[in-house]
Design a protein around this motif. Structure first.
Motif, PDB file in Angstrom:
ATOM      1  N   MET A 198     138.814  60.993  57.081  1.00  0.00           N
ATOM      2  CA  MET A 198     139.384  59.694  56.699  1.00  0.00           C
ATOM      3  C   MET A 198     138.845  58.605  57.627  1.00  0.00           C
ATOM      4  SD  MET A 198     141.509  60.168  54.133  1.00  0.00           S
ATOM      5  CE  MET A 198     143.138  59.485  53.915  1.00  0.00           C
ATOM      6  N   LYS A 199     138.524  57.487  57.019  1.00  0.00           N
ATOM      7  CA  LYS A 199     138.058  56.337  57.782  1.00  0.00           C
ATOM      8  C   LYS A 199     139.025  55.184  57.539  1.00  0.00           C
ATOM      9  CE  LYS A 199     133.027  56.107  58.296  1.00  0.00           C
ATOM     10  NZ  LYS A 199     131.835  55.584  57.615  1.00  0.00           N
ATOM     11  N   LYS A 200     139.161  54.347  58.551  1.00  0.00           N
ATOM     12  CA  LYS A 200     140.063  53.214  58.389  1.00  0.00           C
ATOM     13  C   LYS A 200     139.276  51.942  58.097  1.00  0.00           C
ATOM     14  CE  LYS A 200     143.831  55.073  61.075  1.00  0.00           C
ATOM     15  NZ  LYS A 200     144.532  55.128  62.349  1.00  0.00           N
ATOM     16  N   PHE A 201     139.806  51.166  57.169  1.00  0.00           N
ATOM     17  CA  PHE A 201     139.167  49.896  56.816  1.00  0.00           C
ATOM     18  C   PHE A 201     140.223  48.808  56.787  1.00  0.00           C
ATOM     19  CE2 PHE A 201     136.523  53.178  54.989  1.00  0.00           C
ATOM     20  CZ  PHE A 201     135.242  52.751  55.283  1.00  0.00           C
ATOM     21  N   ASN A 202     139.795  47.626  57.178  1.00  0.00           N
ATOM     22  CA  ASN A 202     140.695  46.491  57.134  1.00  0.00           C
ATOM     23  C   ASN A 202     140.535  45.763  55.803  1.00  0.00           C
ATOM     24  OD1 ASN A 202     142.693  45.069  58.496  1.00  0.00           O
ATOM     25  ND2 ASN A 202     141.240  43.430  58.982  1.00  0.00           N
ATOM     26  N   THR A 203     141.641  45.387  55.176  1.00  0.00           N
ATOM     27  CA  THR A 203     141.572  44.607  53.942  1.00  0.00           C
ATOM     28  C   THR A 203     142.531  43.431  54.042  1.00  0.00           C
ATOM     29  OG1 THR A 203     143.377  45.718  52.756  1.00  0.00           O
ATOM     30  CG2 THR A 203     141.213  46.768  52.642  1.00  0.00           C
ATOM     31  N   THR A 204     142.164  42.344  53.394  1.00  0.00           N
ATOM     32  CA  THR A 204     143.004  41.144  53.442  1.00  0.00           C
ATOM     33  C   THR A 204     144.314  41.357  52.682  1.00  0.00           C
ATOM     34  OG1 THR A 204     141.003  39.823  53.522  1.00  0.00           O
ATOM     35  CG2 THR A 204     143.023  38.668  52.940  1.00  0.00           C
ATOM     36  N   ARG A 205     144.219  42.024  51.530  1.00  0.00           N
ATOM     37  CA  ARG A 205     145.409  42.151  50.684  1.00  0.00           C
ATOM     38  C   ARG A 205     146.302  43.319  51.066  1.00  0.00           C
ATOM     39  NH1 ARG A 205     141.242  40.331  48.004  1.00  0.00           N
ATOM     40  NH2 ARG A 205     141.393  38.691  46.445  1.00  0.00           N
ATOM     41  N   SER A 254     139.019  58.385  52.361  1.00  0.00           N
ATOM     42  CA  SER A 254     138.204  59.551  52.697  1.00  0.00           C
ATOM     43  C   SER A 254     136.790  59.330  52.165  1.00  0.00           C
ATOM     44  CB  SER A 254     138.820  60.836  52.155  1.00  0.00           C
ATOM     45  OG  SER A 254     138.731  60.851  50.765  1.00  0.00           O
ATOM     46  N   GLU A 255     135.867  59.986  52.832  1.00  0.00           N
ATOM     47  CA  GLU A 255     134.438  59.788  52.558  1.00  0.00           C
ATOM     48  C   GLU A 255     134.123  59.903  51.059  1.00  0.00           C
ATOM     49  OE1 GLU A 255     131.366  58.417  54.365  1.00  0.00           O
ATOM     50  OE2 GLU A 255     132.752  59.429  55.741  1.00  0.00           O
ATOM     51  N   ASN A 256     134.755  60.877  50.394  1.00  0.00           N
ATOM     52  CA  ASN A 256     134.410  61.116  48.981  1.00  0.00           C
ATOM     53  C   ASN A 256     135.050  60.119  48.013  1.00  0.00           C
ATOM     54  OD1 ASN A 256     137.029  61.983  48.914  1.00  0.00           O
ATOM     55  ND2 ASN A 256     136.531  64.158  48.640  1.00  0.00           N
ATOM     56  N   GLU A 257     135.803  59.164  48.549  1.00  0.00           N
ATOM     57  CA  GLU A 257     136.369  58.109  47.685  1.00  0.00           C
ATOM     58  C   GLU A 257     135.510  56.850  47.712  1.00  0.00           C
ATOM     59  OE1 GLU A 257     141.158  58.364  47.865  1.00  0.00           O
ATOM     60  OE2 GLU A 257     140.155  58.003  49.781  1.00  0.00           O
ATOM     61  N   TYR A 261     132.764  50.298  48.103  1.00  0.00           N
ATOM     62  CA  TYR A 261     134.059  49.956  47.522  1.00  0.00           C
ATOM     63  C   TYR A 261     134.922  51.209  47.425  1.00  0.00           C
ATOM     64  CZ  TYR A 261     132.351  45.359  45.960  1.00  0.00           C
ATOM     65  OH  TYR A 261     131.854  44.072  45.911  1.00  0.00           O
ATOM     66  N   VAL A 262     136.222  50.978  47.246  1.00  0.00           N
ATOM     67  CA  VAL A 262     137.129  52.067  46.917  1.00  0.00           C
ATOM     68  C   VAL A 262     138.029  51.572  45.789  1.00  0.00           C
ATOM     69  CG1 VAL A 262     138.902  51.387  48.625  1.00  0.00           C
ATOM     70  CG2 VAL A 262     138.751  53.771  47.858  1.00  0.00           C
ATOM     71  N   ILE A 263     138.457  52.492  44.925  1.00  0.00           N
ATOM     72  CA  ILE A 263     139.386  52.122  43.854  1.00  0.00           C
ATOM     73  C   ILE A 263     140.799  52.490  44.299  1.00  0.00           C
ATOM     74  CG2 ILE A 263     140.118  52.598  41.482  1.00  0.00           C
ATOM     75  CD1 ILE A 263     137.160  52.908  40.750  1.00  0.00           C
ATOM     76  N   LEU A 264     141.672  51.491  44.326  1.00  0.00           N
ATOM     77  CA  LEU A 264     143.067  51.699  44.730  1.00  0.00           C
ATOM     78  C   LEU A 264     143.961  51.514  43.508  1.00  0.00           C
ATOM     79  CD1 LEU A 264     142.990  49.379  47.903  1.00  0.00           C
ATOM     80  CD2 LEU A 264     142.704  51.869  47.868  1.00  0.00           C
ATOM     81  N   GLU A 265     145.001  52.337  43.424  1.00  0.00           N
ATOM     82  CA  GLU A 265     145.896  52.211  42.283  1.00  0.00           C
ATOM     83  C   GLU A 265     146.844  51.039  42.504  1.00  0.00           C
ATOM     84  OE1 GLU A 265     147.494  55.978  41.160  1.00  0.00           O
ATOM     85  OE2 GLU A 265     148.568  55.123  39.446  1.00  0.00           O
ATOM     86  N   GLY A 266     146.933  50.163  41.505  1.00  0.00           N
ATOM     87  CA  GLY A 266     147.890  49.057  41.562  1.00  0.00           C
ATOM     88  C   GLY A 266     149.018  49.344  40.597  1.00  0.00           C
ATOM     89  N   LYS A 310     128.223  61.128  41.639  1.00  0.00           N
ATOM     90  CA  LYS A 310     127.518  60.707  42.854  1.00  0.00           C
ATOM     91  C   LYS A 310     128.207  59.557  43.572  1.00  0.00           C
ATOM     92  CE  LYS A 310     123.070  62.382  41.253  1.00  0.00           C
ATOM     93  NZ  LYS A 310     121.746  62.056  40.735  1.00  0.00           N
ATOM     94  N   ASN A 311     129.380  59.143  43.042  1.00  0.00           N
ATOM     95  CA  ASN A 311     130.096  58.011  43.629  1.00  0.00           C
ATOM     96  C   ASN A 311     129.214  56.778  43.796  1.00  0.00           C
ATOM     97  OD1 ASN A 311     132.475  59.326  43.679  1.00  0.00           O
ATOM     98  ND2 ASN A 311     132.572  59.617  45.899  1.00  0.00           N
ATOM     99  N   LEU A 312     128.537  56.462  42.692  1.00  0.00           N
ATOM    100  CA  LEU A 312     127.727  55.253  42.672  1.00  0.00           C
ATOM    101  C   LEU A 312     128.345  54.274  41.687  1.00  0.00           C
ATOM    102  CD1 LEU A 312     124.129  56.798  42.442  1.00  0.00           C
ATOM    103  CD2 LEU A 312     125.160  55.694  44.435  1.00  0.00           C
TER     104      LEU A 312
END
Lengths: 77, 150
Positions: B1-8, B15-18, B35-40, B118-120
């Motif tokens: 798992m990696k941490k990322f900062n987001t404004t929202r 995780s790497e595979n996301e 990018y990552v897809i987050l559920e809203g 391929k997560n592209l």
């Protein structure tokens, strides 16, 4: 902007691997053929501008979608 | 798992595979490739940039709103997107939500294609007069419900 004069059938090269050819020309229209690597995005500028403007507008969507989602529940979950 | 900062959403763990890599970025956002897809809240998802905290798009699955929407891919498209078949791909569309959310629109001209294997990710610009960037979502939701008899 660089402006070059070309005749029908003549080309210009952009770098080593992009060729732009004048295929035909009439008073108010030219047909242009392009040979480029497949990873080069080639778009009519109107489309490019339209999609880019739409993306920029979309990126300003509000953060809280909970209220928004209530007005738009489609089909079944 | 990696941490990322987001404004929202503040700090998020991904995780790497996301992580979805957009080699050509999304038009207008050349600095964002990951990018990552987050559920809203249903039916919305977020396409959140991991390179620029403030860059995020609301996306939906187009088939929920636009039953006859089609993204045609040629063999050469499949190769370009690293896909062995159309089954490898998933299409999303970006939603613009204005001040009055009832007027929200979906961009059917420039859909997002994800190569799931391929997560592209790619933003396509369809070469068609059938679609534009501002298809109303609400009318379509009502239509979709009506045609499914619900």
């Amino acid at each position: 902007m660089l402006v070059l004069t070309r005749k029908v059938g003549q080309s210009i090269m952009i770098g080593d691997n992009i060729e732009v050819m004048v295929v035909s020309a009439s008073a108010d229209q030219v047909r242009i053929g392009i040979n480029a690597p497949k990873d080069v995005l080639i778009l009519r500028k109107e489309l490019y501008d339209e999609v880019k403007a739409s993306n920029i507008a979309a990126s300003k969507s509000p953060v809280d979608l909970k209220e928004v989602s209530k007005v738009v529940i489609p089909g079944e979950r | 798992m990696k941490k990322f900062n987001t404004t929202r959403f503040g700090e998020i763990e991904v995780s790497e595979n996301e992580i979805i890599f957009f080699p050509y970025s999304i038009l207008g956002f050349p600095e964002s490739h990951n990018y990552v897809i987050l559920e809203g809240p249903f039916p919305f998802y977020w396409l959140q940039s991991l390179d620029e905290p403030h860059v995020a798009f609301v996306i939906v699955e187009p088939e929920r709103f636009f039953h006859d929407y089609e993204v045609a891919l040629t063999e050469s498209d499949l190769r370009k997107f690293g896909m062995s078949s159309v089954e490898d791909g998933k299409v999303w569309v970006i939603v613009t939500i204005p001040e009055n959310p009832v007027e929200m629109t979906a961009n059917l001209l420039g859909p997002i294609l994800i190569n799931k294997k391929k997560n592209l990710g790619f933003q396509l610009v369809l070469d068609t007069d059938k679609y534009h960037t501002k298809h109303r979502l609400i009318n379509s939701a009502v239509e979709a419900r009506r045609s499914s008899g619900g």
